[in-house]
Write a protein that holds these residues in place. Structure first.
Motif, PDB file in Angstrom:
ATOM      1  N   ARG A   1     -37.477   8.389  52.251  1.00  0.00           N
ATOM      2  CA  ARG A   1     -36.842   9.623  51.770  1.00  0.00           C
ATOM      3  C   ARG A   1     -35.329   9.471  51.699  1.00  0.00           C
ATOM      4  O   ARG A   1     -34.676   9.979  50.785  1.00  0.00           O
ATOM      5  CB  ARG A   1     -37.214  10.791  52.687  1.00  0.00           C
ATOM      6  CG  ARG A   1     -38.568  11.402  52.351  1.00  0.00           C
ATOM      7  CD  ARG A   1     -38.741  12.753  53.006  1.00  0.00           C
ATOM      8  NE  ARG A   1     -38.839  12.619  54.440  1.00  0.00           N
ATOM      9  CZ  ARG A   1     -38.327  13.483  55.293  1.00  0.00           C
ATOM     10  NH1 ARG A   1     -37.627  14.515  54.860  1.00  0.00           N
ATOM     11  NH2 ARG A   1     -38.479  13.316  56.595  1.00  0.00           N
ATOM     12  N   LEU A   2     -34.764   8.773  52.673  1.00  0.00           N
ATOM     13  CA  LEU A   2     -33.322   8.523  52.631  1.00  0.00           C
ATOM     14  C   LEU A   2     -32.950   7.724  51.385  1.00  0.00           C
ATOM     15  O   LEU A   2     -31.970   8.035  50.697  1.00  0.00           O
ATOM     16  CB  LEU A   2     -32.894   7.786  53.892  1.00  0.00           C
ATOM     17  CG  LEU A   2     -31.403   7.402  53.974  1.00  0.00           C
ATOM     18  CD1 LEU A   2     -30.864   7.656  55.375  1.00  0.00           C
ATOM     19  CD2 LEU A   2     -31.176   5.940  53.608  1.00  0.00           C
ATOM     20  N   LEU A   3     -33.720   6.690  51.089  1.00  0.00           N
ATOM     21  CA  LEU A   3     -33.426   5.853  49.927  1.00  0.00           C
ATOM     22  C   LEU A   3     -33.626   6.619  48.618  1.00  0.00           C
ATOM     23  O   LEU A   3     -32.889   6.416  47.652  1.00  0.00           O
ATOM     24  CB  LEU A   3     -34.298   4.597  49.961  1.00  0.00           C
ATOM     25  CG  LEU A   3     -33.940   3.604  51.074  1.00  0.00           C
ATOM     26  CD1 LEU A   3     -35.063   2.598  51.285  1.00  0.00           C
ATOM     27  CD2 LEU A   3     -32.634   2.875  50.748  1.00  0.00           C
ATOM     28  N   GLN A   4     -34.627   7.504  48.580  1.00  0.00           N
ATOM     29  CA  GLN A   4     -34.823   8.339  47.391  1.00  0.00           C
ATOM     30  C   GLN A   4     -33.660   9.319  47.224  1.00  0.00           C
ATOM     31  O   GLN A   4     -33.175   9.534  46.112  1.00  0.00           O
ATOM     32  CB  GLN A   4     -36.142   9.112  47.504  1.00  0.00           C
ATOM     33  CG  GLN A   4     -37.396   8.264  47.389  1.00  0.00           C
ATOM     34  CD  GLN A   4     -37.752   7.917  45.940  1.00  0.00           C
ATOM     35  OE1 GLN A   4     -36.923   8.033  45.033  1.00  0.00           O
ATOM     36  NE2 GLN A   4     -38.974   7.465  45.731  1.00  0.00           N
ATOM     37  N   SER A   5     -33.210   9.888  48.333  1.00  0.00           N
ATOM     38  CA  SER A   5     -32.063  10.797  48.274  1.00  0.00           C
ATOM     39  C   SER A   5     -30.817  10.068  47.797  1.00  0.00           C
ATOM     40  O   SER A   5     -30.058  10.570  46.957  1.00  0.00           O
ATOM     41  CB  SER A   5     -31.825  11.410  49.664  1.00  0.00           C
ATOM     42  OG  SER A   5     -30.613  12.135  49.699  1.00  0.00           O
ATOM     43  N   ALA A   6     -30.601   8.863  48.334  1.00  0.00           N
ATOM     44  CA  ALA A   6     -29.426   8.084  47.936  1.00  0.00           C
ATOM     45  C   ALA A   6     -29.480   7.731  46.455  1.00  0.00           C
ATOM     46  O   ALA A   6     -28.452   7.742  45.760  1.00  0.00           O
ATOM     47  CB  ALA A   6     -29.340   6.810  48.784  1.00  0.00           C
ATOM     48  N   TRP A   7     -30.682   7.418  45.957  1.00  0.00           N
ATOM     49  CA  TRP A   7     -30.832   7.047  44.551  1.00  0.00           C
ATOM     50  C   TRP A   7     -30.387   8.183  43.634  1.00  0.00           C
ATOM     51  O   TRP A   7     -29.802   7.940  42.567  1.00  0.00           O
ATOM     52  CB  TRP A   7     -32.287   6.674  44.263  1.00  0.00           C
ATOM     53  CG  TRP A   7     -32.539   6.310  42.841  1.00  0.00           C
ATOM     54  CD1 TRP A   7     -33.070   7.094  41.858  1.00  0.00           C
ATOM     55  CD2 TRP A   7     -32.241   5.055  42.223  1.00  0.00           C
ATOM     56  NE1 TRP A   7     -33.130   6.408  40.667  1.00  0.00           N
ATOM     57  CE2 TRP A   7     -32.624   5.157  40.867  1.00  0.00           C
ATOM     58  CE3 TRP A   7     -31.691   3.861  42.688  1.00  0.00           C
ATOM     59  CZ2 TRP A   7     -32.473   4.099  39.974  1.00  0.00           C
ATOM     60  CZ3 TRP A   7     -31.538   2.806  41.793  1.00  0.00           C
ATOM     61  CH2 TRP A   7     -31.929   2.929  40.451  1.00  0.00           C
ATOM     62  N   ALA A   8     -30.613   9.424  44.059  1.00  0.00           N
ATOM     63  CA  ALA A   8     -30.272  10.573  43.220  1.00  0.00           C
ATOM     64  C   ALA A   8     -28.881  11.114  43.510  1.00  0.00           C
ATOM     65  O   ALA A   8     -28.480  12.119  42.928  1.00  0.00           O
ATOM     66  CB  ALA A   8     -31.307  11.686  43.439  1.00  0.00           C
ATOM     67  N   SER A   9     -28.126  10.456  44.395  1.00  0.00           N
ATOM     68  CA  SER A   9     -26.827  10.983  44.813  1.00  0.00           C
ATOM     69  C   SER A   9     -25.681  10.365  44.020  1.00  0.00           C
ATOM     70  O   SER A   9     -25.824   9.289  43.431  1.00  0.00           O
ATOM     71  CB  SER A   9     -26.612  10.705  46.303  1.00  0.00           C
ATOM     72  OG  SER A   9     -26.199   9.368  46.503  1.00  0.00           O
ATOM     73  N   PRO A  10     -24.517  11.005  44.039  1.00  0.00           N
ATOM     74  CA  PRO A  10     -23.345  10.439  43.349  1.00  0.00           C
ATOM     75  C   PRO A  10     -22.861   9.118  43.936  1.00  0.00           C
ATOM     76  O   PRO A  10     -22.174   8.357  43.251  1.00  0.00           O
ATOM     77  CB  PRO A  10     -22.278  11.526  43.519  1.00  0.00           C
ATOM     78  CG  PRO A  10     -23.029  12.779  43.817  1.00  0.00           C
ATOM     79  CD  PRO A  10     -24.242  12.360  44.561  1.00  0.00           C
ATOM     80  N   VAL A  11     -23.197   8.836  45.208  1.00  0.00           N
ATOM     81  CA  VAL A  11     -22.713   7.601  45.849  1.00  0.00           C
ATOM     82  C   VAL A  11     -23.739   6.473  45.773  1.00  0.00           C
ATOM     83  O   VAL A  11     -23.576   5.450  46.423  1.00  0.00           O
ATOM     84  CB  VAL A  11     -22.323   7.865  47.319  1.00  0.00           C
ATOM     85  CG1 VAL A  11     -21.188   8.861  47.396  1.00  0.00           C
ATOM     86  CG2 VAL A  11     -23.516   8.326  48.153  1.00  0.00           C
ATOM     87  N   MET A  12     -24.802   6.657  44.955  1.00  0.00           N
ATOM     88  CA  MET A  12     -25.820   5.615  44.830  1.00  0.00           C
ATOM     89  C   MET A  12     -25.248   4.251  44.468  1.00  0.00           C
ATOM     90  O   MET A  12     -25.595   3.241  45.100  1.00  0.00           O
ATOM     91  CB  MET A  12     -26.876   6.026  43.807  1.00  0.00           C
ATOM     92  CG  MET A  12     -27.981   4.974  43.599  1.00  0.00           C
ATOM     93  SD  MET A  12     -27.572   3.670  42.404  1.00  0.00           S
ATOM     94  CE  MET A  12     -27.676   4.563  40.867  1.00  0.00           C
ATOM     95  N   PRO A  13     -24.335   4.146  43.483  1.00  0.00           N
ATOM     96  CA  PRO A  13     -23.838   2.808  43.133  1.00  0.00           C
ATOM     97  C   PRO A  13     -23.153   2.102  44.298  1.00  0.00           C
ATOM     98  O   PRO A  13     -23.328   0.895  44.490  1.00  0.00           O
ATOM     99  CB  PRO A  13     -22.861   3.080  41.983  1.00  0.00           C
ATOM    100  CG  PRO A  13     -23.311   4.385  41.398  1.00  0.00           C
ATOM    101  CD  PRO A  13     -23.799   5.171  42.570  1.00  0.00           C
ATOM    102  N   GLU A  14     -22.377   2.858  45.080  1.00  0.00           N
ATOM    103  CA  GLU A  14     -21.667   2.239  46.200  1.00  0.00           C
ATOM    104  C   GLU A  14     -22.624   1.815  47.301  1.00  0.00           C
ATOM    105  O   GLU A  14     -22.489   0.721  47.870  1.00  0.00           O
ATOM    106  CB  GLU A  14     -20.624   3.218  46.773  1.00  0.00           C
ATOM    107  CG  GLU A  14     -19.403   3.415  45.898  1.00  0.00           C
ATOM    108  CD  GLU A  14     -19.651   4.314  44.702  1.00  0.00           C
ATOM    109  OE1 GLU A  14     -18.868   4.250  43.739  1.00  0.00           O
ATOM    110  OE2 GLU A  14     -20.634   5.091  44.725  1.00  0.00           O
ATOM    111  N   LEU A  15     -23.611   2.657  47.622  1.00  0.00           N
ATOM    112  CA  LEU A  15     -24.552   2.286  48.678  1.00  0.00           C
ATOM    113  C   LEU A  15     -25.421   1.115  48.240  1.00  0.00           C
ATOM    114  O   LEU A  15     -25.596   0.142  48.982  1.00  0.00           O
ATOM    115  CB  LEU A  15     -25.435   3.472  49.057  1.00  0.00           C
ATOM    116  CG  LEU A  15     -26.405   3.161  50.202  1.00  0.00           C
ATOM    117  CD1 LEU A  15     -25.654   2.977  51.506  1.00  0.00           C
ATOM    118  CD2 LEU A  15     -27.469   4.247  50.342  1.00  0.00           C
ATOM    119  N   MET A  16     -25.949   1.178  47.039  1.00  0.00           N
ATOM    120  CA  MET A  16     -26.846   0.118  46.575  1.00  0.00           C
ATOM    121  C   MET A  16     -26.118  -1.218  46.492  1.00  0.00           C
ATOM    122  O   MET A  16     -26.658  -2.264  46.867  1.00  0.00           O
ATOM    123  CB  MET A  16     -27.441   0.494  45.227  1.00  0.00           C
ATOM    124  CG  MET A  16     -28.491  -0.495  44.736  1.00  0.00           C
ATOM    125  SD  MET A  16     -29.335   0.142  43.276  1.00  0.00           S
ATOM    126  CE  MET A  16     -30.327  -1.272  42.827  1.00  0.00           C
TER     127      MET A  16
END
Length: 492
Positions: free
Chosen positions: A382-397
Motif C-alpha cells: 500500500r505504501l508503494l501504491q501510494s508513492a506511485w500516485a504521489s507527486p514525489v514518485m519520481p524522487e522516491l523511485m
C-alpha cells in the motif's frame, strides 16, 4: 462451508485463502510460484517463513498474495517509510542548515574568541564538506583560534548507545549512532596503496584524526586477494593506536577499508582538530560541547537536497543517514529530534496517507536496523501504491537500487535494469520491496520478505519471485484478473 477435523494444516491454509477470495471477489494467487517454492526447498527454508505480494500499480487486486497480512521484520525495507514520509512532508528540495558563528575580533589572522558550530541533523556533513566549512572560516581571515571550537549538538536528544549492542560489531559503519552534528558518519577510511618497488603498501587515513596513530605502511605479500582485511591482523583494542601487524596482498591493488571510530565519543573533537591542523590552522583552546549564541550566524553550510540524500540512504541502505532523517522529522515537526517524536510523526503520516495501518506495525528507529521492527507485505505494498500516485514518485523511485546496475542490487541477475527494489538484510531477515517493469510495459509493485535463521541463504527464492513478476506467469494472472473483472462488471 463446514470445517471438519480431518483437514490437514495445509488444507486449512488453502481453504482460508480461497474463502478470502470468495468473500472479497479478488482473484489473487494464494500459492507461491513453483520456482519460488523450489528455491525455498533448496535453501531448506519453509515457505511459511516467506511473505509476498505482487500487484499491478494503480490497482487494488493482488496478482499474488502469500501470508501478506502477517507482520514480519522487514530489515532495511523500513527505510521506505522514512524516506517517503520525509519527501512528502519536507519536499524533495528541502535542505539541512549548519550555522557557524565566528565570535570575537579577528586581528592578523588570530580569532580572539570561539568558533561555534551548531548541528541540526545534516547527514551529509562528510569530510569534503567539513573541509569546505573550515576553509570558509579561513577565508574570513582566521588562521589561529585563541579560544575553543564549540559544538552545539542539542537539536537531537539521543540516549548513549554502545555500538556493539546490536550484533557485537562496534567497528562496522552501519552501527554508528545518530548525532545532531554527525561528522563524516563518525568513521575513518583506511586506504592501502601497493608500492611494489619498496615491497610495501602505503597506508593513509581520512579524515586525519588527532591523538590517533596508525602504521604508515605494511609489507606486501604474494598471497591471493581473499580475506585481505584478516591478513592485515589489525589491532583496534587501543583507542589511540591502530596497529597492523600482518601484510597486504599485492594482488589486491588499491583498496579502502571504511570503519567506525574506535572511540565515537571523541570522534568530533579529533576530526575537527585534525582537519583544522591539516589546513595549517592553530587552536589554542579545545574542541568541546556547548550552546550556540542567539545571534544570527556568521555563515551557514547547506546540505544537498533531500532527493539526493535519500538516494544515498536507499541505494546503499545507509543506516545512520536514515536515522538522521528520521530524527529530523521529529525535530522539524515537533521541535526536538527524539525517537518518540519521530515515531509519532511517521505514524500520523502513515495514518493520513495509507489509512488503516497494521496493528502489529512497529517502526523503531527509521532505518530497520532493529530486532523490533514489524510490518506486513500488504502494508508495504500500500505504501508503494501510494508513492506511485504521489507527486514525489519520481524522487522516491529513482532512489531505489536498480537491479543489476547499482547500489545493493548491483549483483542481482533478475530482470536486470528493469527493477527498482529496496533491499533489506539482517542476520535472520532478507527482503525486497519496490517496482518491477514487465517487458509488456506493465509495472508491478513487489514485496517479498523472509524471516528465518537461514533467510539470506534463501535469497534465490526472492530473485525467483522477481523473475516470475517479469515473465509470462504474472501477465497471465493480470489478463485473467482483468477478464474476470470485466465479466463481473457486465453482469446485471
Amino acid at each position: 462451508m463446514k470445517l471438519t477435523t480431518w483437514m490437514s494444516p495445509s488444507h486449512l491454509r488453502q481453504w482460508a485463502g480461497l474463502s478470502c477470495l470468495v468473500v472479497s471477489g479478488h482473484c489473487a494467487a494464494q500459492g507461491l510460484p513453483a520456482e519460488v517454492e523450489s528455491a525455498l526447498q533448496k535453501a531448506r527454508v519453509p515457505r511459511e517463513a516467506m511473505v509476498a505480494m505482487v500487484q499491478e500499480v494503480g490497482t487494488n487486486t493482488p496478482l499474488l498474495s502469500w501470508q501478506a497480512n502477517q507482520a514480519v521484520n522487514p530489515a532495511s525495507l523500513m527505510k521506505l517509510f522514512t524516506t517517503y514520509a520525509a519527501l512528502d512532508i519536507l519536499g524533495a528540495a528541502w535542505t539541512w542548515s549548519t550555522p557557524v558563528w565566528v565570535e570575537g575580533s579577528i586581528q592578523n589572522g588570530v580569532l580572539n574568541g570561539n568558533l561555534v558550530i551548531k548541528g541540526q541533523g545534516d547527514p551529509k556533513l562528510v569530510m569534503e564538506r567539513l573541509w569546505l566549512l573550515l576553509r570558509r572560516v579561513q577565508q574570513l581571515g582566521v588562521r589561529e583560534i585563541r579560544g575553543d571550537i564549540v559544538l552545539d549538538r542539542s537539536a537531537f536528544s539521543v540516549p548513549a548507545q554502545n555500538p556493539a549492542d546490536f550484533d557485537g560489531e562496534p567497528l562496522r559503519p552501519y552501527n554508528v549512532s545518530p548525532d545532531a552534528l554527525l561528522l563524516n558518519y563518525k568513521s575513518v577510511v583506511l586506504t592501502f596503496t601497493p608500492d611494489p618497488q619498496r615491497n610495501l603498501a602505503m597506508v593513509s587515513m581520512d579524515p586525519p584524526l588527532t591523538q590517533l596513530q596508525s602504521d604508515s605502511s605494511v609489507p606486501l605479500s604474494s598471497a591471493p586477494c581473499g580475506d585481505w582485511r584478516g591478513a592485515l591482523k589489525a589491532d583496534f583494542t587501543q583507542a589511540q593506536l591502530l596497529r597492523l601487524s600482518g601484510s597486504y596482498p599485492a594482488s589486491c591493488g588499491e583498496r579502502i577499508w571504511p570503519m567506525a571510530a574506535t572511540d565515537p565519543s571523541a570522534y568530533n573533537q579529533r576530526a575537527l582538530q585534525g582537519m583544522w591542523q591539516s589546513l595549517g590552522g592553530q587552536l589554542s583552546g579545545k574542541v568541546r560541547d556547548g550552546a550556540a549564541p542567539g545571534t544570527p550566524p556568521t555563515f551557514e553550510m547547506t546540505s544537498p537536497g533531500l532527493a539526493e540524500v535519500i538516494r544515498d540512504i536507499n541505494k546503499y541502505s545507509n543506516n545512520v543517514m536514515a536515522q538522521q532523517l528520521f530524527l529530523t522529522l521529529g525535530l522539524t515537526q515537533r521541535g526536538l529530534g527524539t525517537s518518540e517524536n519521530a515515531r509519532a510523526v511517521v505514524r500520523q503520516w502513515a495514518s493520513d496517507r495509507l489509512g488503516e495501518t497494521d496493528r502489529e506495525w512497529v517502526i523503531d528507529n527509521g532505518s530497520g536496523l532493529s530486532r523490533e521492527s514489524r510490518v506486513s507485505a500488504h502494508m508495504l505494498a500500500r505504501l508503494l501504491q501510494s508513492a506511485w500516485a504521489s507527486p514525489v514518485m519520481p524522487e522516491l523511485m529513482s532512489s531505489l537500487p536498480v537491479g543489476g546496475v547499482d547500489g545493493t542490487m548491483k549483483r542481482s541477475k533478475a530482470n536486470q535494469g528493469r527493477t527498482h527494489l529496496k533491499t533489506g538484510s539482517l542476520r535472520d531477515a532478507a527482503g525486497v520491496a519496490g517496482y518491477v517493469l514487465h517487458p509488456s510495459g506493465r509495472r508491478y509493485v513487489l514485496v517479498a520478505i523472509i524471516n528465518h535463521p537461514d533467510a539470506n541463504a534463501a535469497r534465490p527464492a526472492i530473485e525467483a519471485l522477481v523473475q516470475w513478476a517479469s515473465g509470462p506467469g504474472v501477465l497471465r494472472k493480470a489478463v485473467a484478473g482483468q477478464s474476470q473483472a470485466n465479466e463481473r462488471g457486465s453482469n446485471p
